[in-house]
Design a protein around this motif. Structure first.
Motif, short mmCIF file in Angstrom:
data_model
loop_
_atom_site.label_atom_id
_atom_site.label_comp_id
_atom_site.label_asym_id
_atom_site.label_seq_id
_atom_site.Cartn_x
_atom_site.Cartn_y
_atom_site.Cartn_z
N CYS A 483 0.83 -1.21 0.00
CA CYS A 483 0.00 0.00 0.00
C CYS A 483 0.86 1.25 0.00
CB CYS A 483 -0.93 -0.01 1.22
SG CYS A 483 -2.30 -1.19 1.10
N MET A 484 1.93 1.25 0.80
CA MET A 484 2.82 2.42 0.81
C MET A 484 3.60 2.54 -0.49
SD MET A 484 4.25 2.68 4.73
CE MET A 484 4.99 1.04 4.73
N LEU A 485 3.98 1.38 -1.06
CA LEU A 485 4.81 1.40 -2.26
C LEU A 485 4.03 1.85 -3.48
CD1 LEU A 485 7.52 0.78 -3.64
CD2 LEU A 485 6.71 -1.60 -3.92
N ARG A 486 2.81 1.37 -3.64
CA ARG A 486 2.09 1.63 -4.88
C ARG A 486 1.81 3.11 -5.10
NH1 ARG A 486 -3.74 -1.27 -4.07
NH2 ARG A 486 -2.33 -3.06 -4.05
N PRO A 553 0.40 7.15 6.76
CA PRO A 553 0.67 6.39 5.53
C PRO A 553 -0.53 5.56 5.10
CG PRO A 553 1.62 5.27 7.41
CD PRO A 553 1.06 6.56 7.93
N PRO A 554 -0.56 5.15 3.85
CA PRO A 554 -1.60 4.21 3.40
C PRO A 554 -1.47 2.88 4.14
CG PRO A 554 -0.51 5.26 1.53
CD PRO A 554 0.30 5.59 2.74
N CYS A 571 -6.45 -0.62 -0.26
CA CYS A 571 -5.47 0.24 0.41
C CYS A 571 -6.13 1.57 0.73
CB CYS A 571 -4.25 0.45 -0.49
SG CYS A 571 -3.13 -0.95 -0.56
N ASP A 572 -6.28 1.82 2.00
CA ASP A 572 -6.78 3.12 2.43
C ASP A 572 -5.65 4.13 2.30
OD1 ASP A 572 -7.48 5.34 4.37
OD2 ASP A 572 -9.31 4.13 4.46
N VAL A 573 -5.94 5.28 1.77
CA VAL A 573 -4.88 6.26 1.50
C VAL A 573 -4.32 6.87 2.77
CG1 VAL A 573 -5.75 6.79 -0.79
CG2 VAL A 573 -6.56 8.12 1.19
#
Length: 687
Positions: A483-486, A553-554, A571-573
């Motif tokens: 989620c953080m990477l995308r 963070p997401p 993935c929640d933003v």
């Protein structure tokens, strides 16, 4: 005259002082069995029956009641009383020096005879009493009897005022427990209160919830039925009808029979034995009053052929005892059962299977209901459930609504068709980008590659390849790292890409200005400045992403709000401000690049790259403008698919608009790949 008045007054006074002897109204009651003792005990039993066809008229003096056939059950009880008294008198360890006597009266099941017998036991049975006060000490110290509750109530109310104990061997009406009304009454068997509750539990045991009720119109029947109905309602049992009658009312009895036959209940509750037979064999009756002296043994109840279930208080006949001692009464409540052989089911409505609940029909008893299927997300896993159970947050009801099953988890997977197609387009875009980069590297010395700033072109191709590949991070099960990477990879690579395009646009503008006489502008935007601008624009996005990841963070989230029957794993933003700041910065650079390219689109040149940059930025902005409403409105995994589509569409737009014309010239128009043509010194028509 005065003397006459005095004589008259004396005569009246003398007459007033001479009270006539006390006489008993009606027939004098005489005991059927009698034995004198130091202490006498009275007995009141219905040793005979009375005819049922007696008609009492109120315009004439009633005829004396005539007793008919012998009531052997009560006769045995009277014999048991005599036997017990004789046993006590014959023993020296119970009442030494004191003899017991008895006076036993026959009431013929008549309340009038019962009261008359009680009065006789209190005052004696002589028709004329010499005591002018009409009051003598009681001739008995206690009274045993009677079997019927109504007659016993009459006796207890009469003698209770004189503190004479009344002990009943079979009166079970719960009303006799009222000490204010019957202060000297004592019972030897449980009252109807316990019997009626036991009957209600028996009905519940058989699963009967819809029954009819018939009772005798007497204190025993009315009080017992009231207790039974209350207990039955507490057990969830409904009464379809409650009818009463008296044995001397045959016309009312026929009405009761008609009500029973019309009723839908297949179980009949009767208080007092009902002497009629139902024509149908589908109904079961159960009774709460049996013969008090019936010679039954205690056995476990079982179903028999006569269609009746009864509670009885029984007597024992023990042949092993010596002669004269064989009969012993026992106040034990047992169940004697007869009935049909799989017990008919008696209910107003059919059972509601699992997956449904009971909904009471308006205006009808609670036992009459409809079976309503449970709503989505609710279950009932038992028969005849009153309510449906809500499944927990991560579970959902199955098709039958009788089990909670885990909700289906939805996310864009590598194994589904949509995921596979997006992966293929991503890899295809990366491969095409790699092919263009290789082809440009092979032809890096040609004029068309040199003229368009080969360093920024290779950096742009590298960033486009990263854009194609970063879309793969949106596919698969979301995790904390993915989620953080995308989002950060997408934001940084696109800024790198737009920064390169912006650098190329500025180079075009600067190159035109450099051709003007006396211009020295290119020294302010040479290769070092170009690299620095790209690095600066990209670092700003990196800083935004770092702040986003630091503050909020997401993270992976189970979205259960959009669909009730499934969980959307997304993935929640995290910080919405951080997410829209990343997109807003990309949009800002894109608009700036588009404006500059639009201004430089008509500069004189056979191959003006600004025109293609304008088209690419137009496509890029159009894609991302349409992405925003589609992103907000798309449900579940389609939100991710829309975002990937926007990444791929904008990447392909940049790749094809900027590099396809150059590749076309290199491959198919090599004659145009010359310095003279690029500088506009030929008459060849530009693309």
């Amino acid at each position: 005259m005065a003397l006459q008045i005095i004589l008259l007054a004396l005569t009246v006074l003398l007459a007033a002082t001479q009270t006539p002897p006390c006489r008993i109204l009606g027939r004098a009651a005489k005991p059927s069995f009698y034995q004198h003792g130091d202490i006498n005990i009275g007995g009141i039993f219905a040793l005979h029956h009375i005819p049922l066809d007696i008609t009492i008229k109120f315009d004439a003096k009633p005829e004396p009641l005539r007793c008919s056939q012998v009531n052997f059950g009560e006769f045995w009880v009277a014999q048991a009383m005599i036997f017990a008294i004789e046993e006590i008198n014959n023993r020296t360890d119970v009442l030494p020096g004191v003899s017991l006597g008895y006076k036993i009266y026959d009431t013929c099941i008549s309340a009038a005879f019962s009261v008359q017998s009680a009065m006789a036991l209190m005052n004696g049975y002589e028709e004329t009493l010499t005591d002018t006060s009409c009051s003598t000490p009681a001739v008995v110290q206690a009274i045993i009897g009677e079997s019927g509750s109504t007659n016993t109530m009459a006796i207890a109310a009469t003698v209770g005022l004189f503190q004479i104990p009344v002990i009943s061997h079979f009166a079970t009406c719960a009303c006799l427990s009222n000490r204010k009304v019957f202060p000297t009454f004592f019972r030897t068997i449980p009252s109807d209160y316990y019997q009626s509750r036991a009957l209600a539990q028996l009905v519940k045991h058989f699963g009967w919830t819809w029954i009819g009720a018939v009772r005798s119109d007497s204190d025993y029947g009315n009080n017992g039925m009231a207790t039974f109905i209350t207990a039955a309602q507490q057990e969830g049992i409904c009464i379809e009808y409650s009818e009463k009658f008296y044995r001397t009312q045959p016309e009312k009895l026929q009405k009761v029979v008609d009500v029973i036959k019309r009723g839908t209940a297949k179980v009949l509750k009767a208080l007092k034995k009902v002497n009629f037979t139902l024509e149908t064999g589908e109904k079961v009756s159960f009774d709460s009053n049996g013969d008090p002296a019936a010679r039954y043994e205690v056995v476990n109840w079982q179903l028999g052929p006569d269609g009746a279930v009864e509670f009885r208080v029984v007597g024992y006949y023990d042949a092993s005892l010596p002669s004269g001692q064989q009969f012993v009464m026992s106040p034990v409540s047992i169940v004697w059962a007869g009935g049909q052989k799989q017990k008919p089911r008696s209910a107003c409505s059919e059972s509601c299977p699992p997956g449904t609940r009971k909904a009471v029909q308006r205006g009808r008893p609670v036992c009459c209901y409809d079976c309503v299927p449970c709503a989505e997300g609710e279950i009932s896993n038992v028969t005849d459930s009153n309510n449906c159970i809500q499944c927990s947050e991560e579970y959902w009801s199955n098709v039958k609504r009788d089990q909670c099953v885990s909700k289906a988890v939805e996310f864009l997977s590598f194994h589904e068709i949509m995921g596979i197609m997006l992966v293929m387009f991503s890899i295809f875009g990366a491969c095409v980008t790699s092919f263009v980069a290789v082809w440009f590297f092979i032809n890096k010395d040609t004029p068309i590659v040199k003229a368009n700033n080969s360093e920024l072109s290779f950096l742009l191709l590298f960033s486009l390849k990263l854009c194609f590949l970063c879309s793969l991070t949106f596919i698969g099960r979301p995790s904390e790292w993915s989620c953080m990477l995308r989002h950060t990879a997408f934001g940084i690579t696109f800024v790198l890409c737009i920064s390169c395009v912006l650098g190329k646009t500025i180079v075009v503008l600067m190159a035109f200005r450099a051709t003007l006489p006396g211009s020295n502008v290119m020294k302010w935007f040479g290769p070092p400045q170009q690299r620095l601008s790209v690095l600066t624009f990209t670092l700003i996005q990196v800083l935004i992403c770092v702040l986003w990841l630091t503050i909020s963070p997401p993270f992976p989230n189970k979205n259960m709000m959009h669909y009730k029957e499934k969980i959307i794993l997304e993935c929640d933003v995290g910080s919405a401000v951080g997410f829209w700041a990343v997109l807003g910065y990309i949009g800002l650079l894109s608009i700036l690049c588009f404006v500059l390219a639009f201004l430089a689109r008509k500069l004189p040149d056979n191959f003006n790259e600004a025109k293609f940059i304008t088209f690419s930025m137009l496509i890029f902005c159009a894609v991302w403008i349409t992405f925003i409403p589609a992103y907000v409105s798309s449900p579940g995994k389609f939100t991710v698919a829309v975002e990937i589509f926007a990444i791929l569409a904008s990447s392909f737009g940049l790749l094809f608009c900027i590099f396809l014309p150059k590749c076309y010239i290199i491959l198919f128009r090599p004659e145009q790949n010359t310095r003279n043509h690029i500088m506009g010194k030929t008459n060849v028509k530009s693309l």
